[in-house]
Enzyme design. Structure first.
Site, PDB file in Angstrom:
ATOM      1  N   GLN A 175      -3.899   3.164   1.566  1.00 58.31           N
ATOM      2  CA  GLN A 175      -4.101   3.528   3.157  1.00 58.31           C
ATOM      3  C   GLN A 175      -4.256   4.919   3.188  1.00 58.31           C
ATOM      4  O   GLN A 175      -3.195   5.898   3.605  1.00 58.31           O
ATOM      5  CB  GLN A 175      -3.246   3.030   4.009  1.00 58.31           C
ATOM      6  N   GLU A 199      -8.322   5.003  10.342  1.00 59.89           N
ATOM      7  CA  GLU A 199      -7.893   4.614   8.497  1.00 59.89           C
ATOM      8  C   GLU A 199      -8.788   4.021   8.129  1.00 59.89           C
ATOM      9  O   GLU A 199      -9.295   3.665   8.400  1.00 59.89           O
ATOM     10  CB  GLU A 199      -6.546   3.924   8.824  1.00 59.89           C
ATOM     11  N   HIS A 227       0.753  -1.091   0.000  1.00 66.61           N
ATOM     12  CA  HIS A 227       0.029   0.087  -0.024  1.00 66.61           C
ATOM     13  C   HIS A 227       0.081   1.024  -0.139  1.00 66.61           C
ATOM     14  O   HIS A 227       1.807   1.549  -0.331  1.00 66.61           O
ATOM     15  CB  HIS A 227      -0.883  -0.198   1.216  1.00 66.61           C
ATOM     16  N   GLU A 280       7.790   1.241   5.444  1.00 67.24           N
ATOM     17  CA  GLU A 280       6.890   0.144   5.873  1.00 67.24           C
ATOM     18  C   GLU A 280       7.108  -0.984   5.415  1.00 67.24           C
ATOM     19  O   GLU A 280       7.190  -1.927   3.633  1.00 67.24           O
ATOM     20  CB  GLU A 280       5.411   0.267   6.262  1.00 67.24           C
TER      21      GLU A 280
END
Length: 142
Positions: free
Chosen positions: A60, A43, A7, A134
Site C-alpha cells: 500500500q 493511495e 499489506h 493495522e
C-alpha cells in the site's frame, strides 16, 4: 485470529513516481487506488499475490494529501519508507477487542472504513515493539 499479511504500508512523497518504481522494477501493477479524505492520504494498492483464505497480499503506497495527516507528519519526521504492517483477520472487531484485553492499545474505539471498503483499526506502535500495526477485515474477496 490473524490469517495473513494483508499489506505493508509505505509512505512516499510522490505516489505516481513510487508506483512507477514498483511497476518498472518488480512488475507490480496497481490493483486499486483511492483518496481517503478522513486519513488524508492518496493511495495505491499493488497486488502481490492471492492467498488461500481468498484474500491477497499488497503493498500500500501512501502519499499525504495534507501535511497535518498522520502520514504527512510521519514523512516529515522519518522520510519515505515502511509506515506500517497490516494483518488480515476474519473479524477485526473481535480480534481488536481480544488484543486490547491483553494490554495493547487499540487506536480506534470502533474499527473504521479502510481501503477497498475494508474495516480497519491500528495498534499503538509502542505496544508492538515499535511497529505501527493495522488489523484488516476485507469487505469481499479480492
Amino acid at each position: 485470529m490473524l490469517t495473513r499479511i494483508d499489506h505493508i504500508g509505505i509512505a512516499c512523497f510522490d505516489l505516481d513516481k513510487t508506483v512507477e518504481f514498483y511497476r518498472s522494477t518488480y512488475g507490480f501493477e496497481v490493483h486499486h487506488s483511492e483518496v481517503n479524505e478522513e486519513q488524508g492520504v492518496r493511495e495505491a494498492m499493488l497486488k502481490i499475490n492471492g492467498t488461500s483464505d481468498g484474500g491477497a497480499s499488497y503493498l500500500q503506497l501512501l502519499e499525504p494529501t495534507r501535511p497535518d495527516s498522520a502520514v504527512g507528519k510521519w514523512l516529515e519526521k522519518n522520510g519515505e519508507g515502511v509506515h506500517h504492517i497490516a494483518f488480515g483477520t476474519e473479524d477485526v472487531d473481535q480480534d481488536s477487542s481480544d488484543i486490547r484485553e491483553k494490554g495493547v492499545r487499540v487506536l480506534y474505539e470502533e474499527p473504521r472504513t479502510g481501503s477497498m471498503g475494508s474495516r480497519i483499526t491500528f495498534l499503538h506502535p509502542k505496544d508492538c515493539h515499535g511497529v505501527l500495526t493495522e488489523l484488516v477485515t476485507s469487505r469481499t474477496e479480492h
